[in-house]
Design a protein around this motif. Structure first.
Motif, PDB file in Angstrom:
ATOM      1  N   ASP A 194     -12.489  38.130  96.357  1.00  0.00           N
ATOM      2  CA  ASP A 194     -12.889  36.780  96.749  1.00  0.00           C
ATOM      3  C   ASP A 194     -11.729  35.804  96.615  1.00  0.00           C
ATOM      4  N   PHE A 221      -8.385  36.869  96.168  1.00  0.00           N
ATOM      5  CA  PHE A 221      -7.111  37.458  96.603  1.00  0.00           C
ATOM      6  C   PHE A 221      -6.164  37.805  95.452  1.00  0.00           C
ATOM      7  N   PRO A 239      -6.772  40.856 102.852  1.00  0.00           N
ATOM      8  CA  PRO A 239      -7.681  41.727 103.597  1.00  0.00           C
ATOM      9  C   PRO A 239      -6.889  42.554 104.607  1.00  0.00           C
ATOM     10  N   ILE A 282     -14.250  32.059 104.367  1.00  0.00           N
ATOM     11  CA  ILE A 282     -13.449  33.044 103.624  1.00  0.00           C
ATOM     12  C   ILE A 282     -14.176  34.388 103.580  1.00  0.00           C
ATOM     13  N   LYS A 283     -15.498  34.321 103.356  1.00  0.00           N
ATOM     14  CA  LYS A 283     -16.296  35.556 103.334  1.00  0.00           C
ATOM     15  C   LYS A 283     -16.199  36.300 104.671  1.00  0.00           C
ATOM     16  N   ARG A 300     -13.749  36.246 106.529  1.00  0.00           N
ATOM     17  CA  ARG A 300     -12.334  36.550 106.765  1.00  0.00           C
ATOM     18  C   ARG A 300     -11.738  35.731 107.902  1.00  0.00           C
ATOM     19  N   PHE A 346      -9.223  32.899 108.281  1.00  0.00           N
ATOM     20  CA  PHE A 346      -8.217  32.190 107.489  1.00  0.00           C
ATOM     21  C   PHE A 346      -7.370  31.312 108.392  1.00  0.00           C
TER      22      PHE A 346
END
Lengths: 461, 433
Positions: free
Chosen positions: A102, A104, A214, B231-232, B234, B236
């Motif tokens: 969450d 990083f 990610p 953020i969840k 992804r 960014f």
């Protein structure tokens, strides 16, 4: 304290099982990926920060030095001990303390193998970008010591860019934390940055706060084959100028294409001048546009073959030559010396032709492997370790290559470090003022020169 | 005596480049200190000569781009670098620039834009910030998730050390691990290790597409929830910033509530898709109004306003700003807990969140409360795995752990490094480590 007494004390600190003191056992901890070796007083395996603190205190008392070591895959002689040193092996401190996707961050012990971290992260769809070629064996502590790079650096940067903080034991036995779980956690001076890449000469790292990301949603791998190195080099410059930042731009020259072909029979053209593996990542919607741009650039640079991998198996196929290449030179000659110079991207063709010229002058075979996007080149100088006169010529060629890289505005170490191997050349790269600054840094941390003495530079205590 | 020193300095740099009347010096100074003179060197050699003189005569020296912090500088020299403000080289092939430290950060960005290049770090203060100052201060700005902290843009430099020696390090290679990393270590050292006289910086090609989203949220928790959702999923973006209503009104007079400001840069296809997706997420999360800003002028104006606000926080309001970091996904919970200390954050003088970094800045009602608040806020931040930033934060962390030994370890190491480089303690007297 006699040596015997020291060994007794070491056993008290880390336990009998975690000390290696017989000369035969010690040879396992006396070498690295260079031709250098040495035998130390003992090798110990601390299990905790507390153990490390006690070891440092004992070293201060008894006057021996400490050589931090991970897996010993370094290419600089950075972990070679001498008879007055105790090797501190961190590979039994290898716990993953926290993975917080969450936010990083991962928190790990230094003995953790890079690959083992990647495998855990992958389960959560994350990764840690620095990927030195030896990632299956290397420890993260070792990666930090040398500030390792890897093929992905061009886009993602080197080890130092992914370290948010550290817990270290200073040479006076004090434990401090530098940085933390976030950017902007540093207490004024960026202690994290000076410790990363210091080759174990400033502090012993006992905990690492890493930045994790990610996994990219999409990836494309391409292979381009050229008649001439200059064309491959032109491609690299044009891709960058087009605003595309590939994760990987790996180049192999004619000699290495041939040794790789000998080993794999993958069907690479033996008369090709250079091969380029290009990999991009990012949003799936952007891949086609970038691949098209890259294909156009390659064509303009007179590419003779251009392939795009359509499946995972094809990706593996394209990477095959690069994966086997270092091993493949063994068919040609029994030993190789892997150089690590970096030059500005615009100087890449000059460096390639310069290396081939040096090879000719020194009568040696040299293959060139390069992370071409960032100008980092690994010339492989092939030789036979048993022929003394040839070894001499290899050393001369090494110096020629370093000197040329510096003349072209580059550096003699892009990702492997200085250690013992390049120490003799360091004043070619750094002025006396810079060397004096290094000494000031060293003396601020380690005035008694207890940690990894004699690496990077020689200093008077 | 002091007259004689001023005369010698005039001899070194020329009379026109020294100001020693109190009335003349005012415009170059911040704070109440009273230096002997303001000196504006024009070359590295002049800087080195001044520092050597200062060393010999035991004068303090503080440096700035356009103006100098005068704290602790009584009887010393304020060095203004505005005379060394040239772009020496722009190297398109290697994506680097060589510049003098007094070059205005904003001016540098303008020059690069004309050449279709970008220097990503946000200026510390858009009106007065210099490139030298940018690296002397370092840090990570609101684009750092994508573009990394400021230090990653420094490839090398020339610096005059406190003894007058000239240090040159670095080259045009992004991969360089030769020797100790003096290059990045100098970033953020705030002029205590030496005076930059030339900088070699990394540049980037501009992104293909740039656009912004501005979403108005009546509820702060809902705005935080929207950030967490991105953020969840992804997503960014380049920037993901949040302002409370008090500050939002400065940027957008029409803003009614909290403002989430998103900067999206990248390739065309994904950027357009993401903008639509984010607008949808913001609506669902309860935003009253979402605007997508595609037009270049409006986009530039929006981010200039962000930079101006950031500049105010860094300069005019600096004494009232409390800065702390927690993980990005912890923001919603942290802000909820923070309201117990501050009261309603919507009505607070200022709240700025850099969502991707998990960084929070509070603009306190008055400067006098800072220390007391810092202790409380640090305790809160630590319970979320973060801390108040900088040295003070580090000290508070050690204090909270009751770890005097660690603090002593850090403090003595920082002091030792500073003494090794500057044994007489002449540089940056206003900076305490």
């Amino acid at each position: 304290m006699t040596d015997k007494e020291i060994i007794e004390q070491l056993k008290k600190i880390v336990g009998e099982k975690n000390v290696q003191a017989d000369k035969i056992g010690l040879t396992s901890y006396g070498y690295d990926a260079t031709l250098l070796s040495g035998v130390g007083l003992a090798a110990v395996f601390p299990l905790s920060t507390e153990h490390v603190v006690k070891l440092v205190k004992l070293a201060n008392e008894a006057g021996f030095s400490l050589i931090p070591r991970g897996a010993g895959t370094n290419l600089s002689g950075g972990t070679i001990p001498d008879e007055r040193s105790v090797t501190v092996n961190f590979n039994r401190m290898k716990k993953i303390l926290d993975i917080d996707t969450d936010n990083f961050v991962a928190v790990v012990e230094p003995g953790l193998v890079n690959f083992d971290l990647q495998a855990e992260l992958e389960k959560e769809g994350f990764y840690y970008p620095p990927d030195p070629a030896s990632y299956k064996a290397t420890t993260l502590g070792g990666n930090l010591g040398e500030c390792s790079g890897g093929p992905r650096c061009f886009k993602y940067g080197v080890t130092r860019d992914y370290i948010l903080g550290l817990e270290v034991v200073l040479p006076n036995g004090k434990v401090i934390q530098t940085g933390g779980r976030n950017f902007n956690s540093e207490p004024e001076y960026d202690l994290t940055r000076i410790i990363v890449g210091s080759e174990g000469t400033l502090a012993l790292i006992t905990k690492i706060f890493l930045r994790i990301l990610p996994l990219p949603a999409a990836k494309k791998t391409m292979l381009a084959i050229y008649n001439r190195v200059e064309d491959a080099s032109q491609t690299v410059s044009d891709i960058v100028a087009a605003g595309i930042v590939p994760t990987t731009l790996e180049m192999m020259d004619n000699l290495l294409i041939n040794t790789a072909e000998d080993a794999t029979g993958a069907g690479l053209p033996r008369d090709a001048g250079a091969l380029l593996i290009i990999e991009i990542d990012g949003h799936p919607e952007d891949m086609d546009e970038q691949v098209e741009t890259i294909a156009g650039i390659c064509k303009k640079a007179r590419v003779r073959e251009f392939k795009i991998a359509r499946t995972a198996a094809e990706v593996d196929q394209l990477w095959l030559a690069r994966r086997v290449v270092i091993g493949s030179v063994a068919r040609r000659r029994p030993s190789y010396s892997l150089q690590d110079i970096t030059v500005p991207r615009s100087m890449f063709p000059n460096m390639v032709s310069g290396i081939l010229q040096i090879a000719k002058e020194r009568n040696l075979e040299v293959g060139i492997l390069a992370h071409a996007g960032d100008g980092n080149m690994h010339p492989l100088v092939l030789f036979d370790q048993r022929i003394e006169e040839e070894v001499e010529r290899v050393h001369l060629a090494e110096k020629d290559i370093c000197t040329l890289a510096l003349e072209l505005g580059g550096t003699m170490s892009g990702e492997h470090g200085i250690g013992l191997l390049k120490k003799k050349y360091i004043t070619l790269e750094f002025s006396p003022v810079a060397m004096d600054c290094f000494a000031k840094i060293k003396n601020s941390f380690d005035p008694r020169h207890l940690l990894n003495p004699g690496k990077i530079m020689n200093l008077q205590s | 005596m002091s007259n004689e020193i001023v005369n010698r300095i005039k001899g070194l740099v020329g009379e026109d480049h020294v100001v020693d009347s109190p009335a003349g010096m005012v415009r170059y100074l911040k704070g109440q200190g009273q230096p002997l003179a303001v000196v504006m060197p024009g070359s590295t050699v002049e800087v080195a000569e001044i520092v050597k003189l200062a060393n010999k005569e035991n004068l303090k020296v503080a440096v700035g781009g356009l103006s100098v912090e005068s704290r602790g500088l009584d009887g010393g020299l304020a060095m203004v670098m505005s005379g060394m403000n040239q772009v020496l080289e722009i190297d398109h092939a290697n994506l680097t620039a060589t510049v003098q430290p007094g070059l205005s950060h904003a001016e540098f960005s303008r020059i690069l834009a004309e050449q279709n290049l970008v220097f990503p770090p946000e200026p510390y203060a858009p009106k007065t910030g210099s490139v030298g100052g940018c690296f002397a201060l370092g840090g990570a700005d609101s684009q750092a998730f994508q573009y990394m902290p400021v230090r990653t843009y420094l490839l090398g430099y020339e610096m005059v050390l406190p003894n007058g020696d000239i240090l040159e390090v670095g080259n045009k290679c992004i991969k360089n691990v030769s020797g100790y990393d003096m290059i990045h270590f100098a970033v953020g050292s705030r002029g205590t290790l030496g005076i930059f006289t030339r900088l070699l910086v990394k540049l980037l090609p501009p992104p293909a597409v740039k656009m912004a989203l501005v979403a108005d949220f009546a509820s702060l928790p809902k705005a935080c929830q929207a950030i967490a959702t991105l953020i969840k999923r992804r997503i960014f973006p380049t920037r993901l910033n949040l302002l409370n209503p008090t500050l939002a009104a400065r940027i957008d007079p029409g803003a009614k509530g909290n403002l989430v400001m998103v900067d999206l840069t990248g390739f065309k296809n994904s950027t357009e898709l993401l903008a639509e997706e984010m607008a949808g997420i913001f609506h669902l999360a309860g935003s009253g109004e979402v605007r997508i800003v595609k037009e270049a002028e409006a986009y530039a104006k929006l981010w200039q306003e962000w930079l101006d606000l950031r500049g105010e926080l860094n300069t005019t309001w600096a004494e009232r700003v409390l800065d702390f970091n927690v993980g990005p996904m912890k923001l919603a919970a942290v802000l909820q807990a923070l309201a117990d200390i501050t009261g309603d954050l919507a009505a607070y003088p200022g709240l700025v969140v850099e969502g991707l970094l998990g960084r929070v800045r509070l603009l306190l009602p008055a400067a006098g409360e800072k220390e007391e608040m810092a202790v409380k806020v640090n305790t809160l931040a630590m319970s979320f795995g973060g801390n108040v930033s900088g040295n003070f934060g580090s000290k508070l962390v050690c204090r909270a752990y009751n770890d005097a030994e660690m603090w002593e370890g850090i403090e003595s190491l920082l002091g030792q490094i500073r003494r090794q480089f500057d044994p007489k303690g002449i540089l940056a007297p206003g900076v305490s480590l």
